[in-house]
Design a protein around this motif. Structure first.
Motif, PDB file in Angstrom:
ATOM      1  N   SER B 271       1.097  -0.883   0.415  1.00  8.64           N
ATOM      2  CA  SER B 271       0.137  -0.003   0.327  1.00  8.64           C
ATOM      3  C   SER B 271       0.645   1.137   0.294  1.00  8.64           C
ATOM      4  CB  SER B 271      -1.178  -0.107   1.424  1.00  8.64           C
ATOM      5  OG  SER B 271       0.073   0.357   2.155  1.00  8.64           O
ATOM      6  N   SER B 272       0.279   2.839  -0.802  1.00 11.31           N
ATOM      7  CA  SER B 272       1.039   3.588  -0.549  1.00 11.31           C
ATOM      8  C   SER B 272       1.159   3.675   0.715  1.00 11.31           C
ATOM      9  CB  SER B 272      -0.408   4.531  -1.428  1.00 11.31           C
ATOM     10  OG  SER B 272      -1.247   4.949   0.007  1.00 11.31           O
ATOM     11  N   GLU B 273       1.132   3.637   1.845  1.00 16.11           N
ATOM     12  CA  GLU B 273       0.894   3.939   3.180  1.00 16.11           C
ATOM     13  C   GLU B 273       2.506   3.853   2.903  1.00 16.11           C
ATOM     14  OE1 GLU B 273      -2.020   2.971   2.912  1.00 16.11           O
ATOM     15  OE2 GLU B 273      -3.628   4.911   3.603  1.00 16.11           O
ATOM     16  N   LYS B 276       5.672   5.231   1.939  1.00 18.63           N
ATOM     17  CA  LYS B 276       6.047   6.106   2.440  1.00 18.63           C
ATOM     18  C   LYS B 276       6.249   6.050   3.832  1.00 18.63           C
ATOM     19  CE  LYS B 276       3.380   8.878   5.037  1.00 18.63           C
ATOM     20  NZ  LYS B 276       1.368   9.071   5.474  1.00 18.63           N
ATOM     21  N   TRP B 277       5.888   5.019   4.671  1.00 19.03           N
ATOM     22  CA  TRP B 277       6.541   4.789   5.303  1.00 19.03           C
ATOM     23  C   TRP B 277       8.101   3.808   5.270  1.00 19.03           C
ATOM     24  CZ3 TRP B 277       6.488   6.637  10.124  1.00 19.03           C
ATOM     25  CH2 TRP B 277       5.234   7.576  10.451  1.00 19.03           C
ATOM     26  N   GLY B 403       0.052  -3.784   4.394  1.00 22.85           N
ATOM     27  CA  GLY B 403      -1.046  -2.678   4.298  1.00 22.85           C
ATOM     28  C   GLY B 403      -1.164  -2.413   6.415  1.00 22.85           C
ATOM     29  N   LEU B 404      -2.162  -1.439   6.525  1.00 24.62           N
ATOM     30  CA  LEU B 404      -2.980  -0.733   8.084  1.00 24.62           C
ATOM     31  C   LEU B 404      -3.929  -2.080   8.351  1.00 24.62           C
ATOM     32  CD1 LEU B 404      -3.153   2.780   7.514  1.00 24.62           C
ATOM     33  CD2 LEU B 404      -1.638   1.558   8.177  1.00 24.62           C
ATOM     34  N   ARG B 442       2.513   5.541  12.783  1.00 22.85           N
ATOM     35  CA  ARG B 442       0.759   5.965  13.877  1.00 22.85           C
ATOM     36  C   ARG B 442       0.465   6.761  12.122  1.00 22.85           C
ATOM     37  NH1 ARG B 442       1.802   6.822  18.919  1.00 22.85           N
ATOM     38  NH2 ARG B 442       0.703   5.081  20.054  1.00 22.85           N
ATOM     39  N   GLU B 443      -0.561   5.936  11.179  1.00 19.46           N
ATOM     40  CA  GLU B 443      -1.118   6.257  10.414  1.00 19.46           C
ATOM     41  C   GLU B 443      -2.743   7.340  10.807  1.00 19.46           C
ATOM     42  OE1 GLU B 443       0.902   7.016   7.184  1.00 19.46           O
ATOM     43  OE2 GLU B 443      -0.786   7.705   6.564  1.00 19.46           O
ATOM     44  N   VAL B 448       2.144   1.679  12.988  1.00 20.66           N
ATOM     45  CA  VAL B 448       2.749   0.942  11.723  1.00 20.66           C
ATOM     46  C   VAL B 448       4.167   0.531  11.981  1.00 20.66           C
ATOM     47  CG1 VAL B 448       3.393   2.002   9.634  1.00 20.66           C
ATOM     48  CG2 VAL B 448       1.812   2.850   9.905  1.00 20.66           C
TER      49      VAL B 448
END
Lengths: 96, 473
Positions: B271-273, B276-277, B403-404, B442-443, B448
């Motif tokens: 996932s994009s999140e 990013k992390w 993912g989250l 955190r998102e 995360v």
């Protein structure tokens, strides 16, 4: 999709009584998983040996050791007769 | 008494507080029991709670503390145990109907070791039945909720252990990890989760799922706590012949680190999140002077299929023991065959049946070569690829999960989608390498986790690096 008849045969071998809805669901689910797993076939592994070349595990000496809580194991037997574990007949034609 | 919320302390802080006389082991245990009482109806972390026994144990520790006895670091610390690890005299169900009344006749080796340390067992936690799942929704008894968002899963299979620690119901927990079952719930609940090197911790007294992958490990708030629990439970055990001692010495300065990042961390299914992390973590490491090396680990693309072939094959053999004859639930019928089939059909849930069937299929004549043998060969290739990579770099960094945390109910009807939760974690089980999930941020309200994989027996090294990455922002 794996044929429902194959699922039935497999269920018999692993000692599961499946309902018709379980058979239907499993033949679909297993097919999906196998379809995903099939990507393994893309790997060229002809040259790879499956021989386990890790160091051998050294087994411990095979000698009896006293287990003080045998009574607890016996107490968890589902069925007993006297001090024995009771199980159904192994050969079905002896039944009755 | 101390004004702090005792349940929010790390083990190290609590241990210091106990020794300084800021609070007693009884007060610490009561604080955890208070949270269980208040929150667990909603969370569903525990399958059983040992209130009286835990308080008695705490009292004993308090007596030793007041007589100024030197105590081990875990003395007086309330710890939760996944319900597939045996504690003598207590029910151990593996969250399965087939063992719902089974009581353990002996302690697992890890339990013996924690007992010697004076740890307090506060209860047994929920899991996916026989540790088969990634959401703790496959428990025969209850669904566990994520303390950070009750509508979401805590991960699995050690979801009860993760939720318990995240909610302050215990200061630490033990879980088991066959394909990510400690690391993924740790990531979803904002904890440190360690899957030790295969063989570093004895499996004696752990209910077997896939014996060539299973490892017991800690879920804790911090890397330092993880190290403490790991040091208490590791070591060779005559009761588990695959257990062994190992040594590893490595520099730990981040400025000299070579960190490998597989290209797949930015690819399909991530996932994009998480991308990013991963980038954020890389930037932090670079700022500290570490060198980032892009790795092409093509084997990663095949890890999950290999895992699901080999793990289900091993599971189908391991679960053959549940036949209703010697222990557990029994549906006794006239014939032996019928007794087996009825007991197993009523005792096992759908996911367990699915895996037994899949494992037996891939082991059966006609399919063995195409699946099981092919998977075992692929496992060797993946092992070699990771060993080679870990010569080039000191450790490998990936997100722990693709993912989250997902919503309860979202994936339960789609096995392949659920299995994909383990995409990045299974490689460490296939290769036997140690891996840890570290909470980096955190998102929104959701935690995360990033995963560090290192050479065999490099747990201390990974946790040392991990301690720098905890809650980066």
């Amino acid at each position: 999709m794996i044929k429902p008849s194959d699922i039935k045969q497999l269920a018999r071998l692993v000692h599961l009584d499946l309902t018709s809805s379980e058979i239907e669901r499993l033949s679909q689910d297993e097919a999906e998983v196998l379809n995903y797993v099939d990507r393994l076939k893309q790997m060229n592994l002809e040259q790879i040996s499956i021989k386990d070349d890790r160091p051998q595990i050294k087994l411990r000496e095979d000698r009896p050791v006293r287990f003080d809580r045998a009574g607890e194991l016996i107490a968890s037997f589902p069925q007993t007769e006297g001090r024995f574990l009771k199980v159904p007949f192994v050969f079905e034609d002896q039944d009755g | 008494m101390d004004n702090r919320d005792l349940t929010q302390l790390s083990i190290i802080e609590a241990s210091q507080g106990l020794r300084a006389g800021d609070f007693s082991a009884r007060q610490l245990t009561e604080a955890c029991l208070g949270n269980i009482n208040q929150k667990d109806q909603e969370l569903g972390s525990f399958l059983s709670v040992f209130k009286d026994e835990a308080l008695d144990q705490a009292q004993l520790i308090d007596r030793s503390l007041s007589s100024r006895k030197e105590l081990p670091p875990l003395a007086g610390i309330p710890i939760a145990i996944k319900d597939n690890i045996l504690i003598h005299g207590h029910r151990c169900s593996s969250a399965s109907n087939i063992l719902k009344k089974y009581s353990a006749a002996y302690d697992a080796t890890v339990i013996q070791k924690l007992r010697q340390q004076g740890a307090i067992f506060i209860g047994k936690t929920n899991l996916d039945e026989f540790a088969m799942g990634s959401s703790t929704e496959n428990s025969a008894f209850q669904v566990t909720h994520n303390p950070h968002d009750l509508e979401r899963v805590p991960g699995g299979s050690s979801g009860g252990s993760a939720a318990a620690v995240a909610a302050g119901e215990a200061l630490a927990a033990l879980g088991s990890d066959t394909g990510g079952s400690i690391r993924q719930p740790a990531a979803f609940c904002g904890l440190v989760g360690l899957k030790p090197t295969y063989g570093a911790v004895s499996r004696y007294g752990l209910m077997a799922f896939a014996s060539s992958f299973d490892q017991i490990g800690p879920l804790t708030k911090t890397s330092q706590d993880s190290r403490l629990v790991f040091r208490s439970i590791r070591g060779q055990d005559p009761m588990d012949l695959t257990s062994r001692e190992g040594y590893f010495n490595k520099k730990t300065e981040i400025s000299k680190l070579r960190v490998g990042v597989p290209e797949q961390c930015f690819g399909e299914g991530i996932s994009s999140e998480m991308v990013k992390w991963t980038e954020k973590t890389i930037d932090y490491l670079k700022d500290q002077g570490a060198r980032i090396v892009s790795l092409d680990l093509s084997g990663l693309d095949y890890s999950l299929p290999v895992y699901y072939v080999v793990a289900t094959a091993e599971a189908s053999a391991n679960l053959a023991r549940y036949d209703g004859l010697r222990y557990g639930e029994a549906e006794t019928a006239k014939s032996l065959q019928e007794t087996y089939a009825r007991t197993r059909s009523q005792g096992f849930g759908m996911e367990v049946k699915r895996r037994i069937m899949l494992g037996s299929y891939t082991l059966s004549a006609g399919h063995y070569d195409a699946y099981y043998q092919q998977a075992q060969k692929a496992r060797k290739v993946i092992e070699a690829e990771f060993q080679k990579a870990l010569v080039e770099v000191d450790l490998i960094l990936t997100p722990t999960t693709p993912g989250l945390p997902f919503k309860i109910g979202d994936r339960i009807d789609n096995p392949v989608e659920m299995y994909l939760s383990d995409l990045l974690t299974v490689s460490a089980n296939l290769t036997g390498l140690p891996a840890v999930s570290i909470p980096v941020g955190r998102e929104g309200k959701l935690p995360v986790g990033m995963q560090l994989i290192g050479p065999s027996f490099s747990e201390d090294f990974l946790l040392q690096i991990g301690s720098h990455l905890e809650w980066l922002s």
